[in-house]
Write an enzyme that holds these catalytic residues in place. Structure first.
Site, short mmCIF file in Angstrom:
data_model
loop_
_atom_site.label_atom_id
_atom_site.label_comp_id
_atom_site.label_asym_id
_atom_site.label_seq_id
_atom_site.Cartn_x
_atom_site.Cartn_y
_atom_site.Cartn_z
N LYS A 235 0.64 -1.24 0.11
CA LYS A 235 -0.01 0.02 0.10
C LYS A 235 1.00 1.30 -0.01
CE LYS A 235 -3.83 0.63 2.00
NZ LYS A 235 -5.22 0.57 1.09
N1 PPE Z 1 -7.27 -2.86 -3.33
C1 PPE Z 1 -6.71 -1.56 -2.96
C2 PPE Z 1 -6.27 -0.88 -4.17
C3 PPE Z 1 -7.25 -0.94 -1.99
O1 PPE Z 1 -6.62 0.13 -1.76
C4 PPE Z 1 -8.01 -1.68 -1.00
C5 PPE Z 1 -8.16 -0.83 0.48
C6 PPE Z 1 -8.34 -2.87 -1.13
C7 PPE Z 1 -8.13 -3.55 -2.32
C8 PPE Z 1 -9.16 -3.69 -0.21
O2 PPE Z 1 -8.09 -3.97 0.92
P1 PPE Z 1 -8.73 -4.43 2.44
O3 PPE Z 1 -9.11 -2.91 2.87
O4 PPE Z 1 -7.55 -4.81 3.14
O5 PPE Z 1 -9.94 -5.10 2.45
N2 PPE Z 1 -8.16 0.46 0.36
C9 PPE Z 1 -8.29 1.22 1.30
C10 PPE Z 1 -8.04 2.78 0.84
C11 PPE Z 1 -9.33 3.61 0.62
C12 PPE Z 1 -9.14 4.94 0.29
O6 PPE Z 1 -9.94 5.66 -0.42
O7 PPE Z 1 -8.36 5.51 1.05
C13 PPE Z 1 -9.41 1.08 2.51
O8 PPE Z 1 -10.37 0.45 2.01
O9 PPE Z 1 -9.14 1.35 3.54
#
Ligand code: PPE
Length: 307
Positions: free
Chosen positions: A159
């Site tokens: 991330k």
């Molecule tokens: N893909 C990406 C690219 C991503 O950023 C997230 C989380 C996910 C999948 C889902 O991952 P998880 O949260 O572990 O289930 N995105 C974060 C950031 C969003 C934002 O706009 O800032 C979040 O959901 O917290």
């Protein structure tokens, strides 16, 4: 999405009043995007507030940093405790938690050596990511003309702050075209994920999601949904998904900490299923919300109580 301020932000071990939580304009990460972050949620349960899969999120933060060669100056337990401390200090029951590890003020130029590694953790109340309506009825998505970053360019499983400029381009393109959200294909043409969410399809009773090698982030909500579906006896397949498979799906949904479980009712003008939240999506969403609120005994180990 606007931010509702809370009282304190944890910055390098200290609780700093919200308005004083500032950085220098020559902060290295601000210029070059080398920093890593997390998004975590804390929910109210009958036994008080609990952070959902806190240790898995901190583990991913450490992994994100390590892939980018960033040394976090705090131990795993220190970070876990810092998250709980900032939630308690703000006396907040349900919130979104945003830890960020960044190179601060010290040097300019691409080599960050000599910059301090700073850590901040903010918490604030964050409602539904894709709207209350979206969560109940589903959102409209479009396949983006932007491709998801490839691991030969930037590491998609980390991330990393810079990765999100790719996500932002896709998001803005979708919003400008009148859609709620984007879906990104990878450089091989297979579906990767949303700009801030993983994606799932349901076809003939099988739950399908792109594998992690598709350039999708290893989502913690994704992992939770796979587990919940398997526990319900549903077949789950992690496999490459083509663009037309999206259009043929019986159901589709996004998962993410911010997005939680958001149904997709339309993709590129194609109605998915009956254009409402699908039955299986509804069932998985329901169990997910029960789990995060401590109502499912077998998922209690996912919760980290604040007190
Ligand atoms: N893909 C990406 C690219 C991503 O950023 C997230 C989380 C996910 C999948 C889902 O991952 P998880 O949260 O572990 O289930 N995105 C974060 C950031 C969003 C934002 O706009 O800032 C979040 O959901 O917290």
């Amino acid at each position: 999405m606007s931010i509702t301020p809370t009282k304190f932000i944890w910055m390098d071990g200290k609780l700093v009043p919200w308005d004083k939580a500032k950085v220098h304009v020559l902060t290295h990460t601000l210029h070059y995007g080398l920093g890593v972050f997390e998004g975590i949620r804390c929910y109210k349960t009958q036994k008080g507030s609990a952070v959902f899969r806190l240790r898995d999120h901190i583990k991913r933060l450490e992994n994100s940093a390590s892939v980018m060669g960033i040394k976090i100056p705090y131990s795993f337990e220190e970070l876990v405790n810092a998250v709980k401390r900032v939630i308690k200090a703000n006396k907040i029951g349900e919130c979104y938690i945003r830890p960020i590890v960044y190179y601060g003020y010290g040097v300019m130029g691409l080599d960050p050596t000599g910059s301090p590694v700073n850590v901040a953790i903010a918490v604030w109340p964050w409602g539904t990511y894709l709207g209350e309506e979206g969560l109940k009825r589903g959102v409209r998505a479009m396949v983006s003309s932007w491709l998801r970053i490839d691991s030969r360019m930037l590491p998609p499983h980390s991330k990393t702050v810079a990765n999100y400029t790719n996500s932002i381009l896709a998001k803005l393109e979708a919003v400008k075209a009148g859609y709620d959200e984007a879906i990104l294909l990878n450089i091989h043409g297979f579906v990767a994920e949303g700009p801030g969410e993983n994606i799932f399809l349901v076809k003939d009773g099988v739950l399908i999601t792109p594998p992690l090698s598709s350039s999708a982030l290893g989502g913690i909500t994704r992992d939770s949904i796979i587990k919940i579906a398997q526990d319900k006896g549903m077949p789950v397949r992690e496999e490459n998904v083509s663009r037309d498979q999206l259009y043929e799906a019986d159901e589709a949904f996004f998962t993410g900490t911010a997005a939680e479980v958001t149904p997709i009712r339309e993709i590129d003008g194609h109605t998915i299923g009956n254009g409402k939240m699908g039955k299986i999506t509804g069932d998985l969403q329901h169990t997910f919300f029960e789990a995060v609120r401590g109502k499912v005994a077998k998922y209690i180990s996912w919760l980290d109580y604040v007190e």
